[in-house]
Enzyme design. Structure first.
Site, PDB file in Angstrom:
ATOM      1  N   GLU A  70       0.849  -1.186   0.000  1.00  0.00           N
ATOM      2  CA  GLU A  70       0.000   0.000   0.000  1.00  0.00           C
ATOM      3  C   GLU A  70       0.888   1.240   0.000  1.00  0.00           C
ATOM      4  O   GLU A  70       1.958   1.263   0.589  1.00  0.00           O
ATOM      5  CB  GLU A  70      -0.878  -0.003   1.256  1.00  0.00           C
ATOM      6  CG  GLU A  70      -1.799   1.197   1.371  1.00  0.00           C
ATOM      7  CD  GLU A  70      -2.570   1.246   2.682  1.00  0.00           C
ATOM      8  OE1 GLU A  70      -3.674   1.794   2.681  1.00  0.00           O
ATOM      9  OE2 GLU A  70      -2.061   0.732   3.706  1.00  0.00           O
TER      10      GLU A  70
ATOM     11  N   LYS B 192      -9.648   1.455  -2.425  1.00  0.00           N
ATOM     12  CA  LYS B 192      -9.857   0.936  -1.069  1.00  0.00           C
ATOM     13  C   LYS B 192     -11.258   1.266  -0.564  1.00  0.00           C
ATOM     14  O   LYS B 192     -11.665   2.428  -0.538  1.00  0.00           O
ATOM     15  CB  LYS B 192      -8.798   1.543  -0.152  1.00  0.00           C
ATOM     16  CG  LYS B 192      -8.779   1.018   1.267  1.00  0.00           C
ATOM     17  CD  LYS B 192      -7.609   1.657   2.022  1.00  0.00           C
ATOM     18  CE  LYS B 192      -7.455   1.160   3.429  1.00  0.00           C
ATOM     19  NZ  LYS B 192      -6.307   1.815   4.104  1.00  0.00           N
TER      20      LYS B 192
ATOM     21  N   CYS C 164      -5.028  -3.144   2.711  1.00  0.00           N
ATOM     22  CA  CYS C 164      -4.773  -2.901   4.133  1.00  0.00           C
ATOM     23  C   CYS C 164      -6.004  -3.106   5.027  1.00  0.00           C
ATOM     24  O   CYS C 164      -6.366  -4.226   5.324  1.00  0.00           O
ATOM     25  CB  CYS C 164      -4.162  -1.511   4.314  1.00  0.00           C
ATOM     26  SG  CYS C 164      -3.254  -1.316   5.887  1.00  0.00           S
TER      27      CYS C 164
END
Length: 273
Positions: free
Chosen positions: A42, A114, A154
């Protein structure tokens, strides 16, 4: 079928020009060792919690120098790259945290923004990702020559429904590029990644940020490859570098055959009294 995966574990800083060159070199080094696809963490191009300082470096996707450098490296070395994520310009004055799958011609074949944003207070540390970033709303299973690849980033790791949905949509591998904090990493990183692999019967590949960063944060490292049976097959520890692992994709069917939980899922109602 065997797939040689390369993982790049980085200590990303605040200058995207430096990071672009470093990523291109790491992709080349992994390809030279036989990697067919390279996974990066990330925020591979910029890790800066000072949003005012970061803002001049955050570009539109078409103008981002890190993405351009990684696409060029993929083409130069003839390798696939799962670029974990970059901070890019979004809508309404916010950034977007977006990952990419890039083919050996240097072409972006899939994108993922994300979905779950990290708004958490951890003792003396406080993170409010939603203050600067807009959330994505679409999950992605990307085609590769070996197997479908589910994309996450993440904090998505803490939401098993996303990973189950990716597996149900055909994913045999799930990428989890991350910049986990040290407290949450020490407590939860290994167990969460193993759980997501076990629940889905997927290979889980998690390239991670590591060490003390220029912006003052500290990340956990320990980039991992987890088998569909939940076994840690590669743990890169805390040092930046490159790791390689030969993934046997027949293990997906073997694990799901032993515990076919994906086929046993049922709809249900919840009554709260």
């Amino acid at each position: 079928m065997i797939l040689r995966a390369g993982l790049v574990q980085t200590n990303t800083g605040i200058d995207p020009a430096i990071e672009a060159a470093a990523l291109a070199a790491s992709i080349g080094a992994a390809a030279a060792q036989g990697a067919q696809i390279v996974f990066t963490p990330e925020m591979s191009g910029l890790l800066d919690r000072d949003r005012a300082r970061a803002a001049p470096h955050v570009r539109a996707e078409a103008d981002d120098p890190v993405l351009a450098a990684v696409c060029a490296a993929a083409a130069l070395h003839g390798v696939w790259v799962q670029l974990g994520s970059l901070a890019l310009q979004g809508e309404g004055g916010k950034f977007v945290n977006r990952g990419f799958l890039i083919d050996p011609a240097g072409t972006v074949t899939a994108r993922y923004a994300k979905i779950h944003l990290f708004d958490v207070a951890l003792g003396t540390e406080s993170w409010r990702e939603s203050a600067a970033y807009q959330a994505g709303d679409t999950a992605m299973v990307a085609a590769t020559p070996w197997a479908p690849l589910g994309l996450t980033i993440c904090y998505d790791l803490r939401f098993p429904a996303l990973h189950r949905a990716l597996a149900a949509a055909g994913a045999s591998i799930i990428a989890v590029p991350s910049a986990f904090t040290r407290p949450t990493g020490a407590a939860h990183w290994h167990v969460l990644l193993r759980a997501r692999a076990i629940e889905t019967g997927c290979w889980v590949i998690a390239a991670a940020q590591t060490g003390d960063h220029q912006d003052g944060r500290a990340t956990y490292g320990h980039s991992l490859v987890i088998s569909p049976w939940g076994e840690v097959r590669l743990d890169m520890g805390e040092a930046p570098g490159i790791g390689l692992y030969d993934i046997d994709l027949t293990e997906v069917a073997a694990a799901r055959g032993k515990v076919p939980a994906l086929n046993h899922a049922r709809e249900f109602q919840v009554i709260a009294q």
